[in-house]
Design an enzyme around this catalytic site. Structure first.
Site, short mmCIF file in Angstrom:
data_model
loop_
_atom_site.label_atom_id
_atom_site.label_comp_id
_atom_site.label_asym_id
_atom_site.label_seq_id
_atom_site.Cartn_x
_atom_site.Cartn_y
_atom_site.Cartn_z
N GLU A 309 54.71 20.81 13.35
CA GLU A 309 54.94 21.54 12.11
C GLU A 309 55.62 20.66 11.05
O GLU A 309 56.59 21.06 10.42
CB GLU A 309 55.75 22.81 12.38
CG GLU A 309 55.03 23.75 13.34
CD GLU A 309 55.70 25.11 13.52
OE1 GLU A 309 56.92 25.18 13.40
OE2 GLU A 309 54.96 26.07 13.78
N ASP A 383 53.39 31.19 20.32
CA ASP A 383 54.65 31.12 19.58
C ASP A 383 55.42 32.44 19.66
O ASP A 383 55.47 33.16 18.66
CB ASP A 383 54.34 30.77 18.10
CG ASP A 383 55.59 30.42 17.32
OD1 ASP A 383 56.66 30.33 17.94
OD2 ASP A 383 55.48 30.23 16.10
N GLU A 411 61.78 37.22 15.70
CA GLU A 411 60.91 36.81 14.59
C GLU A 411 59.62 37.62 14.58
O GLU A 411 59.11 37.97 13.52
CB GLU A 411 60.61 35.31 14.76
CG GLU A 411 59.64 34.77 13.73
CD GLU A 411 59.36 33.28 13.91
OE1 GLU A 411 59.95 32.64 14.80
OE2 GLU A 411 58.55 32.75 13.13
C1 GCV Z 1 62.04 26.22 14.04
C2 GCV Z 1 57.74 29.10 14.75
C3 GCV Z 1 58.73 29.56 13.70
C4 GCV Z 1 59.41 28.39 13.04
C5 GCV Z 1 60.07 27.55 14.14
C6 GCV Z 1 58.99 27.10 15.10
C7 GCV Z 1 59.55 26.30 16.25
O1 GCV Z 1 56.67 28.45 14.14
O2 GCV Z 1 58.07 30.36 12.76
O3 GCV Z 1 60.35 28.88 12.14
O4 GCV Z 1 60.73 26.45 13.59
O5 GCV Z 1 58.38 28.25 15.65
O6 GCV Z 1 59.76 26.87 17.30
O7 GCV Z 1 59.76 25.11 16.09
#
Ligand code: GCV
Length: 718
Positions: A309, A383, A411
């Site tokens: 990411e 995720d 989340e």
């Molecule tokens: C810390 C998901 C979340 C991100 C998070 C990522 C991860 O994509 O939306 O906010 O980033 O997981 O676990 O690295």
């Protein structure tokens, strides 16, 4: 059913007559409220606890003695007299053989030094019957003290005890996704607890209460900073602040860890590269790690998100994840520190199924990591969705310690307002059978090291803690912190028993209250699955902030961040074909699992659309078509929330007004949002399936374009 209702109503009326009116509470005390014990338990406990013999000659033993003093004072009205030696029946004797020689004489067969275990048992000392809380190490004594208090908080007998506890997993970690500006990524409980600006001088008393709460569960490590890391946290100015936090947490057995930004040698070190093969880069990390240990002598290590990411990583230089992890591990090894390297990697540029990418990346590296590296694997391959099958990496890397990462923060399960008890979700993955070494090769056995003989073991929960007065954003979200900690200590515990404990400690032990709240909790996560992503659907949430449904979304910077990529609904059917005829992600599981997941007839319906693209007309176990079943499940989810609201209303007399009101309001929000999820998803999928709403079920309240037009530019948690 009617008889059961009548029975409940009678119990409730009875309780109304006898229960004391609960005083208002704001949730700050978590499960450590230590409210007065009612009779006959109070008399019984007082007889067992007449005297406290608890030397306090280290940093941790005073924490144990103080907690016992505080707890017993609260529970029993007064704390037992403190004494240097046993002189009465009913003495509580707390310590290590080193701090209390009488414990050495008793030959208690304590758990091994370093194991962090303890015993709680009845014994005779100098002719007096006593209760002993003892361990080889101070931290075990603190854990034992909390255990004893828990027994009393949940009204367990203290007579004839013979308890021996050893944690199953070594590193029991919280991961804070906290930024240096005090924002919290995917945090819904206020700002970051860490007041970096006032550190190192000001030690907020909340740090101590945070440490107490964690120690009460056996959590022994905390990563202070976000995995989307900021190199500034490794500057001396911030290391000094982290050292102050480490000092506050140390007496409670909590070691501090930091996240490492892979490009730090460039961003704060002035180097032109962060290539792990570059000698100057390696030396920079060695010096940096040595510097960290000068500030924090018991520093735990580094957690790394790399090449994921948008985060920098070794692949930027054509190196592997092993090259990157091993460079940091080499720097940490002389100090006993570890690297926790995340496997949450996937690339938009690669045309392969996102669910397959971590396995493809890491399995070929098995055995190539230094022995102070653990790979941190999310519970599922996508995720933290409301329901995911277990990650195929579990069991597939016998020569590399895998630790598991779960989200405690919600989340994808309704942020702070939705009541979703995650114990059953954690339990589900821990008990999942990888079949890697035959039947019974559970994920729990992978991460506790017993399946492959890992020397290092760990588990991490992404924290849901912030500056909100109640810590977690909602009273019920405290249960998820609690459940994570209890399962980290012992993955074999049952989510239901954990909920029972938590309700007793958090709201009270009235049997009706406990039974009914536990019932609510136990069905709550499935309700969220049903009204958000039933039958194995996943990733239907809104883009970016992830608040609410957006199953129609197909744009944005990356296809693998869009719901349409995951649900693949078309005129024929819905679901991601990961069977042999599709992406063949099922082949990443051991043969018996692959055979079950890959077969439309054998796959559990809860994972149906995770693994298969299924015609709308497909006949489900219920006899309904897939389309009808989908609408039923969405509806069922909303119905359960409605039931929870009613049940909670009925419990009003048994819960203090302040907490009851907030939960009731949040349940109202949840009902509203559950309906929104249901209606928006049904409206959208109906526009594709072109099928009617099954008889007896409500059509969506609004047309699809109403839901599509909703915007939430400031939704929290980014
Ligand atoms: C810390 C998901 C979340 C991100 C998070 C990522 C991860 O994509 O939306 O906010 O980033 O997981 O676990 O690295």
């Amino acid at each position: 059913m009617a008889a059961e209702r009548a029975h409940r109503a009678i119990c409730l009326i009875f309780l109304l007559l006898v229960a004391p009116v609960a005083a208002a509470e704001d949730g700050y005390d978590l499960w450590l409220r230590y409210k007065p014990v009612e009779e006959p338990w109070a008399t019984r406990y007082r007889a067992t606890l007449t005297q406290l013999v608890a030397p306090a000659d280290s940093a941790t033993l005073p924490a144990a003695a103080t907690e016992l003093d505080r707890g017993l004072r609260g529970l029993l009205g007064t704390a037992p007299d403190r004494a240097d030696r046993v002189s009465r029946d009913g003495a509580l004797v707390v310590g290590t053989p080193r701090s209390l020689p009488v414990l050495a004489e008793l030959k208690l067969q304590l758990p091994a030094p370093g194991s962090q275990g303890y015993v709680i048992r009845s014994a005779t000392v100098d002719g007096h019957s006593v209760l002993i809380v003892a361990a080889a190490d101070d931290i075990g004594v603190l854990y034992g003290a909390f255990h004893l208090l828990r027994l009393m908080q949940t009204r367990q007998p203290l007579e004839r005890l013979e308890l021996r506890e050893v944690p199953a997993i070594q590193l029991r970690m919280l991961n804070h996704w906290d930024n240096l500006d005090r924002s919290v990524e995917r945090g819904y409980a206020g700002q970051s607890l860490w007041d970096w600006h006032k550190l190192p001088d000001y030690i907020d008393p909340r740090y101590i209460d945070y440490a107490r709460a964690n120690a009460s569960l056996g959590i022994n490590g905390t990563v202070l900073t976000n995995v989307n890391a900021n190199a500034v946290s490794l500057r001396p100015q911030y290391l000094q602040k982290a050292a102050a936090l480490a000092g506050a947490l140390r007496p409670y057995g909590i070691r501090v860890f930091l996240t490492a930004r892979f490009a730090a040698p460039m961003e704060i070190g002035g180097l032109r590269t962060a290539d792990p093969a570059d000698q100057a880069v390696r030396q920079w990390w060695e010096a940096k790690v040595a510097e960290i240990y000068r500030y924090i002598p018991d520093f735990g290590g580094l957690l790394v998100k790399a090449n994921s990411e948008g985060q920098p990583g070794p692949q930027d230089y054509g190196r592997s994840h092993a090259d990157g992890a091993n460079m940091l591990a080499a720097a940490l090894a002389p100090f006993g520190g570890v690297v926790m390297w995340r496997t949450f990697v996937y690339s938009n540029e690669r045309p392969d199924d996102r669910a397959k990418q971590a396995y493809n990346e890491f399995v070929p590296l098995d055995g190539q990591f230094r022995d102070n590296v653990l790979l941190q694997v999310k519970n599922g391959a996508i995720d933290f969705q409301p329901r995911e099958p277990f990650h195929p990496l579990f069991g597939a890397m016998p020569r590399t310690p895998l630790m598991m990462e779960v989200q405690i923060t919600k989340e994808y399960l309704g942020f702070a307002t939705h009541l979703a008890y995650l114990g059953p979700m954690y339990e589900e993955v821990l008990r999942a059978d990888t079949y890697r070494r035959g039947e019974g090769s559970t994920v729990a056995k992978v991460i506790d090291g017993s399946l492959h003989g890992y020397r290092r073991t760990g588990i991490a929960g992404v924290a849901n803690i912030g500056t909100d007065r109640n810590w977690s954003g909602s009273h019920f979200d405290q249960a998820n912190w609690y459940a994570f900690g209890r399962l980290a200590w012992n993955p074999a515990l049952s989510a239901e028993n954990i909920a029972r404990e938590w309700v007793g400690m958090t709201f009270g032990n009235a049997p009706t209250l406990v039974t009914r709240v536990v019932e609510m909790m136990m069905k709550s996560r499935q309700a969220v699955v049903d009204y958000m992503t039933p039958l194995g659907l996943h990733h239907l949430m809104a883009e970016g902030h992830h608040y609410g449904p957006q199953p129609w979304f197909g744009g944005g910077p990356r296809i693998d961040w869009t719901p349409v990529y995951f649900h693949r609904a078309d005129a024929r059917g819905i679901g991601f074909d990961r069977s042999a005829s599709g992406s063949n992600a099922v082949a990443q599981y051991a043969a018996p699992v692959a055979a079950r997941f890959g077969d439309l007839k054998r796959v559990p319906e809860d994972y149906l659309l995770w693994f298969h693209h299924v015609p709308w007309s497909y006949r489900m176990q219920s006899g309904r078509t897939l389309w009808d079943e989908l609408v039923h499940r969405y509806t069922r989810g909303v119905d359960v929330v409605r039931d929870m609201r009613k049940e909670w209303e009925e419990l009003a007399p048994l819960v203090d007004r302040e907490r009851h009101d907030q939960v009731a309001t949040f349940l109202r929000i949840q009902e509203h949002e559950a309906l929104w999820w249901r209606d928006a998803c049904i409206a959208y999928f109906q526009s594709i399936s072109q099928r009617p709403i099954p008889p007896g079920l409500q059509p969506p309240e609004h047309p699809l374009d109403y839901y599509q037009a909703l915007e939430f530019p400031y939704a929290p948690g980014h």
